[in-house]
Write a protein that holds these residues in place. Structure first.
Motif, PDB file in Angstrom:
ATOM      1  N   ILE A 376     -27.159 -23.584 -28.361  1.00 59.25           N
ATOM      2  CA  ILE A 376     -28.518 -24.107 -28.559  1.00 59.25           C
ATOM      3  C   ILE A 376     -29.471 -22.934 -28.770  1.00 59.25           C
ATOM      4  CG2 ILE A 376     -28.224 -26.222 -27.185  1.00 59.25           C
ATOM      5  CD1 ILE A 376     -29.645 -24.688 -24.873  1.00 59.25           C
ATOM      6  N   PRO A 377     -30.614 -23.148 -29.448  1.00 58.55           N
ATOM      7  CA  PRO A 377     -31.638 -22.102 -29.468  1.00 58.55           C
ATOM      8  C   PRO A 377     -32.369 -22.054 -28.128  1.00 58.55           C
ATOM      9  CG  PRO A 377     -32.336 -23.986 -30.809  1.00 58.55           C
ATOM     10  CD  PRO A 377     -30.969 -24.308 -30.290  1.00 58.55           C
ATOM     11  N   VAL A 378     -32.623 -20.858 -27.631  1.00 56.14           N
ATOM     12  CA  VAL A 378     -33.396 -20.671 -26.396  1.00 56.14           C
ATOM     13  C   VAL A 378     -34.681 -19.924 -26.760  1.00 56.14           C
ATOM     14  CG1 VAL A 378     -33.471 -19.542 -24.137  1.00 56.14           C
ATOM     15  CG2 VAL A 378     -31.362 -20.647 -24.892  1.00 56.14           C
ATOM     16  N   ILE A 379     -35.828 -20.533 -26.443  1.00 56.18           N
ATOM     17  CA  ILE A 379     -37.130 -19.890 -26.680  1.00 56.18           C
ATOM     18  C   ILE A 379     -37.657 -19.411 -25.333  1.00 56.18           C
ATOM     19  CG2 ILE A 379     -39.480 -20.189 -27.537  1.00 56.18           C
ATOM     20  CD1 ILE A 379     -38.458 -22.505 -29.255  1.00 56.18           C
ATOM     21  N   ALA A 380     -37.828 -18.103 -25.192  1.00 57.03           N
ATOM     22  CA  ALA A 380     -38.347 -17.547 -23.940  1.00 57.03           C
ATOM     23  C   ALA A 380     -39.710 -16.921 -24.197  1.00 57.03           C
ATOM     24  CB  ALA A 380     -37.382 -16.505 -23.379  1.00 57.03           C
ATOM     25  N   LEU A 381     -40.710 -17.338 -23.424  1.00 54.15           N
ATOM     26  CA  LEU A 381     -42.053 -16.766 -23.547  1.00 54.15           C
ATOM     27  C   LEU A 381     -42.101 -15.455 -22.776  1.00 54.15           C
ATOM     28  CD1 LEU A 381     -42.350 -19.721 -24.409  1.00 54.15           C
ATOM     29  CD2 LEU A 381     -44.590 -19.736 -23.359  1.00 54.15           C
ATOM     30  N   SER A 382     -42.926 -14.524 -23.244  1.00 57.55           N
ATOM     31  CA  SER A 382     -42.992 -13.219 -22.588  1.00 57.55           C
ATOM     32  C   SER A 382     -44.421 -12.683 -22.606  1.00 57.55           C
ATOM     33  CB  SER A 382     -42.060 -12.230 -23.294  1.00 57.55           C
ATOM     34  OG  SER A 382     -42.191 -10.933 -22.735  1.00 57.55           O
ATOM     35  N   GLN A 383     -44.788 -12.004 -21.534  1.00 58.80           N
ATOM     36  CA  GLN A 383     -46.092 -11.353 -21.462  1.00 58.80           C
ATOM     37  C   GLN A 383     -46.049 -10.028 -22.219  1.00 58.80           C
ATOM     38  OE1 GLN A 383     -48.750 -12.604 -20.539  1.00 58.80           O
ATOM     39  NE2 GLN A 383     -48.758 -13.543 -18.517  1.00 58.80           N
ATOM     40  N   LEU A 384     -47.200  -9.590 -22.700  1.00 63.67           N
ATOM     41  CA  LEU A 384     -47.324  -8.279 -23.346  1.00 63.67           C
ATOM     42  C   LEU A 384     -48.058  -7.319 -22.418  1.00 63.67           C
ATOM     43  CD1 LEU A 384     -48.293  -9.190 -27.018  1.00 63.67           C
ATOM     44  CD2 LEU A 384     -46.095  -8.370 -26.198  1.00 63.67           C
ATOM     45  N   SER A 385     -47.797  -6.039 -22.585  1.00 60.19           N
ATOM     46  CA  SER A 385     -48.462  -5.040 -21.743  1.00 60.19           C
ATOM     47  C   SER A 385     -49.940  -4.915 -22.141  1.00 60.19           C
ATOM     48  CB  SER A 385     -47.768  -3.683 -21.879  1.00 60.19           C
ATOM     49  OG  SER A 385     -47.901  -3.221 -23.198  1.00 60.19           O
ATOM     50  N   ARG A 386     -50.738  -4.322 -21.252  1.00 53.93           N
ATOM     51  CA  ARG A 386     -52.198  -4.234 -21.470  1.00 53.93           C
ATOM     52  C   ARG A 386     -52.581  -3.218 -22.546  1.00 53.93           C
ATOM     53  NH1 ARG A 386     -52.323  -4.699 -15.765  1.00 53.93           N
ATOM     54  NH2 ARG A 386     -53.291  -6.658 -15.081  1.00 53.93           N
ATOM     55  N   GLN A 387     -51.611  -2.415 -22.995  1.00 50.29           N
ATOM     56  CA  GLN A 387     -51.962  -1.380 -23.976  1.00 50.29           C
ATOM     57  C   GLN A 387     -52.509  -1.982 -25.276  1.00 50.29           C
ATOM     58  OE1 GLN A 387     -48.049   0.401 -24.042  1.00 50.29           O
ATOM     59  NE2 GLN A 387     -47.651  -0.296 -26.124  1.00 50.29           N
ATOM     60  N   VAL A 388     -52.230  -3.273 -25.520  1.00 49.94           N
ATOM     61  CA  VAL A 388     -52.782  -3.964 -26.695  1.00 49.94           C
ATOM     62  C   VAL A 388     -54.304  -3.910 -26.653  1.00 49.94           C
ATOM     63  CG1 VAL A 388     -52.935  -6.184 -27.900  1.00 49.94           C
ATOM     64  CG2 VAL A 388     -50.813  -5.544 -26.758  1.00 49.94           C
ATOM     65  N   GLU A 389     -54.874  -4.128 -25.469  1.00 48.84           N
ATOM     66  CA  GLU A 389     -56.329  -4.236 -25.324  1.00 48.84           C
ATOM     67  C   GLU A 389     -57.048  -2.923 -25.640  1.00 48.84           C
ATOM     68  OE1 GLU A 389     -57.336  -7.197 -24.694  1.00 48.84           O
ATOM     69  OE2 GLU A 389     -55.519  -8.127 -23.908  1.00 48.84           O
ATOM     70  N   SER A 390     -56.349  -1.812 -25.503  1.00 51.14           N
ATOM     71  CA  SER A 390     -57.007  -0.509 -25.705  1.00 51.14           C
ATOM     72  C   SER A 390     -57.049  -0.084 -27.169  1.00 51.14           C
ATOM     73  CB  SER A 390     -56.293   0.563 -24.877  1.00 51.14           C
ATOM     74  OG  SER A 390     -54.942   0.656 -25.273  1.00 51.14           O
TER      75      SER A 390
END
Length: 491
Positions: A376-390
């Motif tokens: 089956i396909p498994v979709i896993a959600l993931s958080q991103l690090s804060r370095q995006v904001e900078s």
């Protein structure tokens, strides 16, 4: 010469076994070592009931694996001091085995019989272990944990002896590939996988494919969970069961969806899905502040959802081993076509590791294993690090994934949800800066209701950006009608 398996002698005697089949198999093996290649994928020394037979098989197998001859003469040096063999007559017993060898054509049948009887003995052992553990009332051993453990043991036992795995001919691989392409062609050049209900995403991904691990990542408030619930609802509401092209009965459209909600409760998640389906803002649903028309739409949406095969598990801090066991159980009892995990960093490893990177690696490998095992396909959600904001450009990239090495390596597809509107909204200038305010309003107007899904990695397809419409009031993603499509009707 039975091994008692730590059972009382009376019980041990009742364990299913066939000494004659073991003797026939060993005799054939000692006469012709080529037999080993035909049975090695099915039986091992652990499947023999008589411990002496198990030691003979193990010694012979080690010799054959080294391209050395395994015969009564060569095995004599290794086993002549074996006390069990001495009870049976010493090395002469090896000669008797070879002398009594029957047709080599029947060795596969003997191997299958020995394997089946070993599985029966294992089942009896698991049953007795379950009974013993249940009888011992212990604070440390919760009944729920015992059930999960028993399920894992039984499933592991059921997966043993799958001799069809391993190498397959290129002809079979090509045939499978042609069948997948044919399925897509029959859908007018559409999808080989399950449709997400989002047209542009389906075109980029070709649908959701069995055995794939898809990572859906983003910063908080980007709409990861909303997009995941939208996809889950789109798949579940289109579920149809019927006869597949290969003649088996199963899912022919849409699918059964399992949703692990480790962050939100099942009620909160259901409210989100209801908000999207009824087009009533979720905060109004929570307050019960609805007009008559909105309430009617809400009730109709609830009735539609009753028949949707969407199953939610909101157990917090679930270990990856239990997550896998529950997915297997769902597939066995109700079927399972797509699994969604919200979100990856909230899953616990089976055992504590020395650092977080190793823990995440175990979790992503476990999720990929579930995808392959259950097909089956498994979709896993993931958080991103804060370095995006900078950064000035807030669009995420692969390096922004937390503990990115293992996630990026194990995933077949990595997608990022990005809403520029969210960031621009927070850059609103003060009212006295008229020129800046006008530029900001124009920018907000262009970005309003738009979202991007950036494909940062796709093992079997292109990378790129998918534009979607986003209605924040209903936490709903939908197909974005481009300017040139505006006159062509709703998509």
């Amino acid at each position: 010469m039975a091994d008692g398996s730590n059972l009382p002698e009376a019980e041990a005697l009742t364990l299913p076994h066939n000494i004659e089949a073991e003797q026939a198999l060993l005799g054939a093996l000692l006469v012709n070592n080529d037999v080993y290649d035909r049975i090695a994928s099915l039986v091992g020394e652990q499947h023999f009931y008589d411990p002496v037979h198990a030691r003979i098989f193990e010694t012979a197998a080690r010799r054959i694996q080294k391209n050395a001859l395994a015969s009564p003469v060569t095995l004599k040096a290794f086993l002549e001091d074996d006390p069990g063999l001495q009870e049976l007559g010493g090395p002469a017993y090896l000669v008797r085995l070879a002398g009594a060898a029957t047709s080599l054509y029947s060795v596969k049948d003997y191997a299958q019989l020995i394997y089946d009887l070993a599985i029966r003995r294992d089942l009896i052992g698991i049953g007795q272990e379950i009974s013993l553990k249940a009888s011992n009332v212990d604070v440390e051993s919760e009944p729920k944990e015992q059930i999960v453990e028993a399920e894992q043991q039984l499933y592991k036992l059921g997966e043993q002896g799958n001799v069809d795995s391993g190498f397959q001919s290129f002809l079979k691989a090509v045939t499978d590939a042609v069948n997948v392409a044919n399925a897509a062609y029959q859908r007018d050049g559409g999808l080989a996988g399950i449709s997400t209900g989002l047209m542009d995403m389906d075109q980029k991904l070709g649908g959701l494919h069995p055995s794939d691990l898809l990572i859906l990542a983003g910063r908080p408030s980007m709409g990861k969970t909303s997009l995941a619930t939208n996809i889950a609802f789109n798949i579940a509401k289109k579920y149809k069961k019927g006869m597949r092209p290969d003649g088996t009965e199963g899912t022919i459209e849409g699918g059964v969806v399992g949703f692990y909600s480790l962050e939100m409760s099942a009620e909160q998640l259901a409210a989100r899905v209801l908000s999207e389906a009824s087009q009533v803002p979720s905060e109004q649903i929570r307050r019960g502040d609805m007009t008559e028309d909105e309430f009617r739409r809400f009730v109709e949406a609830a009735k539609t959802l009753e028949s949707c095969p969407l199953y939610i598990d909101d157990t917090a801090a679930l270990p990856i081993s239990q997550l896998a066991a529950r997915a297997r159980r769902l597939k066995r009892t109700h079927g399972l076509d797509v699994l969604i995990v919200d979100y990856l960093q909230l899953v616990r490893p089976a055992s504590a590791k020395d650092n977080r990177v190793n823990e995440v690696s175990e979790i992503t490998q476990g999720l990929k294993a579930i995808a392959k095992e259950l097909e089956i396909p498994v979709i896993a959600l993931s958080q991103l690090s804060r370095q995006v904001e900078s950064r000035d450009d807030k669009r995420p990239q692969l390096s922004d994934l937390r503990e990115s090495g293992s996630i990026e390596q194990d995933a077949d597809v990595v997608m990022f949800v990005f809403r520029e509107e969210y960031y621009v909204e927070r850059e609103k200038p003060s009212d006295d800066r008229i020129d800046e305010m006008m530029q900001w309003q124009e920018r907000m107007s262009n970005l309003h209701g738009k979202a991007e899904v950036i494909i940062g990695k796709q093992r079997h397809g292109p990378i790129g950006t998918i534009e979607l419409a986003f209605e924040g009031r209903f936490t709903r993603f939908s197909n974005l009608v481009k300017a040139y499509q505006a006159g062509a009707g709703e998509f």
